[in-house]
Scaffold this motif. Structure first.
Motif, PDB file in Angstrom:
ATOM      1  N   SER A  94       0.823  -1.210   0.000  1.00  0.00           N
ATOM      2  CA  SER A  94       0.000   0.000   0.000  1.00  0.00           C
ATOM      3  C   SER A  94       0.856   1.259   0.000  1.00  0.00           C
ATOM      4  O   SER A  94       0.652   2.186  -0.798  1.00  0.00           O
ATOM      5  CB  SER A  94      -0.916  -0.021   1.226  1.00  0.00           C
ATOM      6  OG  SER A  94      -1.680   1.146   1.335  1.00  0.00           O
ATOM      7  N   ALA A  95       1.855   1.313   0.892  1.00  0.00           N
ATOM      8  CA  ALA A  95       2.688   2.505   0.996  1.00  0.00           C
ATOM      9  C   ALA A  95       3.528   2.708  -0.261  1.00  0.00           C
ATOM     10  O   ALA A  95       3.718   3.848  -0.708  1.00  0.00           O
ATOM     11  CB  ALA A  95       3.587   2.393   2.227  1.00  0.00           C
ATOM     12  N   GLY A  99      -0.553   1.060   6.200  1.00  0.00           N
ATOM     13  CA  GLY A  99       0.447   1.557   5.263  1.00  0.00           C
ATOM     14  C   GLY A  99      -0.029   2.794   4.539  1.00  0.00           C
ATOM     15  O   GLY A  99       0.726   3.768   4.358  1.00  0.00           O
ATOM     16  N   ALA A 100      -1.293   2.794   4.130  1.00  0.00           N
ATOM     17  CA  ALA A 100      -1.865   3.961   3.453  1.00  0.00           C
ATOM     18  C   ALA A 100      -1.947   5.154   4.394  1.00  0.00           C
ATOM     19  O   ALA A 100      -1.725   6.301   3.989  1.00  0.00           O
ATOM     20  CB  ALA A 100      -3.240   3.622   2.898  1.00  0.00           C
ATOM     21  N   LEU A 101      -2.269   4.900   5.664  1.00  0.00           N
ATOM     22  CA  LEU A 101      -2.387   5.995   6.628  1.00  0.00           C
ATOM     23  C   LEU A 101      -1.036   6.678   6.844  1.00  0.00           C
ATOM     24  O   LEU A 101      -0.954   7.919   6.869  1.00  0.00           O
ATOM     25  CB  LEU A 101      -2.928   5.464   7.953  1.00  0.00           C
ATOM     26  CG  LEU A 101      -3.084   6.490   9.081  1.00  0.00           C
ATOM     27  CD1 LEU A 101      -4.034   7.603   8.685  1.00  0.00           C
ATOM     28  CD2 LEU A 101      -3.561   5.806  10.363  1.00  0.00           C
ATOM     29  N   GLN A 114     -10.507   8.312   3.737  1.00  0.00           N
ATOM     30  CA  GLN A 114     -11.429   7.244   3.352  1.00  0.00           C
ATOM     31  C   GLN A 114     -11.660   7.240   1.841  1.00  0.00           C
ATOM     32  O   GLN A 114     -11.767   6.174   1.222  1.00  0.00           O
ATOM     33  CB  GLN A 114     -12.743   7.410   4.106  1.00  0.00           C
ATOM     34  CG  GLN A 114     -12.622   7.114   5.597  1.00  0.00           C
ATOM     35  CD  GLN A 114     -13.911   7.372   6.351  1.00  0.00           C
ATOM     36  OE1 GLN A 114     -14.607   8.369   6.116  1.00  0.00           O
ATOM     37  NE2 GLN A 114     -14.243   6.486   7.285  1.00  0.00           N
ATOM     38  N   THR A 115     -11.710   8.413   1.228  1.00  0.00           N
ATOM     39  CA  THR A 115     -11.833   8.498  -0.233  1.00  0.00           C
ATOM     40  C   THR A 115     -10.610   7.883  -0.906  1.00  0.00           C
ATOM     41  O   THR A 115     -10.726   7.164  -1.908  1.00  0.00           O
ATOM     42  CB  THR A 115     -12.000   9.960  -0.676  1.00  0.00           C
ATOM     43  OG1 THR A 115     -13.190  10.496  -0.091  1.00  0.00           O
ATOM     44  CG2 THR A 115     -12.091  10.066  -2.195  1.00  0.00           C
ATOM     45  N   LEU A 116      -9.446   8.125  -0.335  1.00  0.00           N
ATOM     46  CA  LEU A 116      -8.218   7.529  -0.863  1.00  0.00           C
ATOM     47  C   LEU A 116      -8.273   6.005  -0.769  1.00  0.00           C
ATOM     48  O   LEU A 116      -7.955   5.299  -1.740  1.00  0.00           O
ATOM     49  CB  LEU A 116      -7.018   8.059  -0.081  1.00  0.00           C
ATOM     50  CG  LEU A 116      -5.675   7.429  -0.431  1.00  0.00           C
ATOM     51  CD1 LEU A 116      -5.190   7.910  -1.794  1.00  0.00           C
ATOM     52  CD2 LEU A 116      -4.637   7.740   0.646  1.00  0.00           C
TER      53      LEU A 116
END
Length: 523
Positions: A24-25, A478-480, A505-507
């Motif tokens: 994700s990252a 990972g996205a956060l 959340q949209t991401l």
């Protein structure tokens, strides 16, 4: 030799959650270091040799897009590289092992190949650095911030990693005590959580679910592959827990739901359930004749659950004693199956059972690492309780909705016997969401949990610990971290600021992370 390195995001632990976090990252353009103690990334799917436990809607919805890409990649791997039958080639949802536990039972090494292929572009470009055979040994902190983590690499070398964000994706939450992050272990008290199935008395931090050392085997009728008698076989041959209906090395175990004695067998041929089929990872009927000499299965049964002690928050020699005890239990179960297990035909033992070390990537056929069901858990801004997800509590209302959802999951509340001598707890739950608050430590600002170490209880860990949920947790973590770097914000601010939460959340949705369930029933 001691080296230092800097990166954007350091992920300690390369299991299911850690892998998904790295994927994700990296997809969001960040430099990532991913460490892993074993030879294989993938955790439960690979080094622990546990076919994925999933809900019944997994092929249509209820997991992230990347997890579904992985699952389809495993099927494509077999169809592309193996001489499968015409029927198997035509099966859109091919199950290589046709095992009963999952719609996707396959060899750990095949899953590894697919996982490696999915991150290959990031490794080749230099965006992702993968460090195998590396375990965390210390951390440097400054107040509420983690400054660095030091890992011990192969051959005793040490590497200090400095990063703005650290993710703990170790199987036991090993980074939490090293970094001074507040955490919980064991079973909570009902007085503290009001959970219907929590302990009536005081909390017991030592009451932790059994872990299991899985092994891979096939069966060749008429051949003799009996292993040397395990050194602890005499102990395990006689052992019977007070809460167990028979000796542990027997065909009798408790039904997880009713706790009534449940009798099983190894193969089809009686009205009893065949354990060899339950976690079968290769069904040779899916392949042209001669491809595999026999079906391959994983031993991860009630009979080799180990509950005689803990392997974290204990002295190293005690942890090692219990790890070896679990290995001895699994080898003793195999030896019993080969030499003494009663057969429907009146004979004793199946000497044709053969260990498959090539399947697990080890010298002995046991998995590279034990299957850990219950980790240390962060003290989180928000903790998921039984009453949030229990079908008995919530009824037709569905699970409690979380406005800060970062994903979804679904599994029964499934707790295996524990180190405190408590039997199974297996009760119905409802399809649930993963709240962002459960990923946020109460104090530390730049460390995130990325697997089974989120803000759940002993009870709710039972439904938040499975493969697709752990993948979703890791992907969200990972996205956060990447989102916070992009936005110059902290994770706690993302939850408290409505605009930032909506943007995050949209991401997630744009990357194929489902945040809510359609209306469906209990499991």
């Amino acid at each position: 030799m001691h080296r230092e390195i800097e990166t954007d995001i350091a992920i300690i632990g390369g299991g299911v959650g850690g892998y998904a976090a790295a994927l994700s990252a990296c997809r969001m353009g960040r430099q990532v270091i991913l460490t892993e103690e074993t030879d294989w990334i993938g955790g439960q799917l690979t080094s622990q040799a546990v076919p994925p436990d999933e809900h019944r809607w997994i092929e249509q919805f209820g997991c992230t897009r990347s997890y579904r890409e992985f699952r389809q990649g495993v099927r494509a791997y077999y169809k592309r590289h193996f001489p499968v039958t015409a029927q198997a080639q035509a099966a859109y949802y091919l199950n290589p092992g046709n095992g009963g536990v999952s719609r996707l039972c396959a060899e750990p090494r095949a899953m590894l190949e697919v996982l490696q292929a999915m991150i290959a572009p990031f490794i080749h470009s230099g965006r992702l650095t993968l460090l195998l055979r590396s375990r965390p040994v210390s951390a440097e902190t400054d107040g509420d911030t983690v400054r660095s983590v030091t890992v011990q690499e192969a051959y005793g070398r040490r590497l200090t990693i400095r990063a703005p964000y650290f993710l703990d994706a170790t199987e036991c939450g090993d980074l939490l005590p090293l970094a001074g992050v507040e955490y919980v272990t064991g079973a909570e008290s009902r007085a503290d959580t009001n959970e219907p199935h929590a302990l009536e008395g005081p909390a017991d931090p030592h009451d932790i679910q059994a872990f299991t050392w899985c092994l891979a085997m096939d069966y060749l009728e008429g051949e003799n592959h009996v292993i040397d008698k395990p050194k602890d076989y005499s102990f395990w041959r006689k052992y019977r827990a007070d809460f167990w209906p028979d000796q542990q090395l027997s065909w009798v175990s408790p039904n997880p739901v009713t706790l009534e004695p449940n009798e099983e067998t190894l193969f089809w041929g009686t009205d009893k359930y065949p354990l060899f089929i339950y976690r079968r990872i290769i069904d040779r009927a899916n392949f042209l004749q001669g491809t595999y000499p026999g079906d391959i299965s994983i031993i991860n049964w009630a009979q080799n659950d180990y509950w005689l002690g803990r392997i974290y928050d204990v002295p190293p020699h005690e942890a090692q004693r219990h790890l070896e005890g679990a290995r001895q239990l699994s080898l003793s179960l195999l030896y019993w199956l080969q030499t003494e297990a009663p057969r429907p035909d009146g004979k004793a033992g199946y000497p044709g059972l053969r260990l498959r070390p090539d399947v697990t990537g080890t010298a002995d056929g046991l998995a590279q690492a034990p299957y850990i069901r219950e980790s240390r858990r962060i003290r989180a801004q928000f903790t998921v309780l039984e009453q949030h997800v229990s079908a008995a509590v919530r009824g037709d209302q569905g699970a409690v909705p979380f406005a800060d959802s970062v994903g979804i999951g679904c599994y029964r509340i499934d707790l295996h016997p524990s180190t405190a001598g408590r039997n199974y707890l297996d009760i119905s739950s409802l399809p649930f969401q993963i709240p962002l608050g459960s990923l946020l430590p109460v104090r530390v600002r730049n460390l995130l949990p990325a697997c089974k170490n989120i803000g759940t209880t002993h009870i709710t860990n039972g439904c938040y610990r499975l493969h697709p949920v752990e993948w979703n947790i890791g992907e969200a973590a990972g996205a956060l971290a990447a989102f916070c770097l992009d936005q110059a914000a902290e994770p706690h601010q993302v939850r408290s600021d409505a605009a930032k939460l909506e943007a995050f959340q949209t991401l997630l949705t744009s990357y194929g992370v489902e945040l809510a369930w359609p209306k469906i029933g209990a499991v």
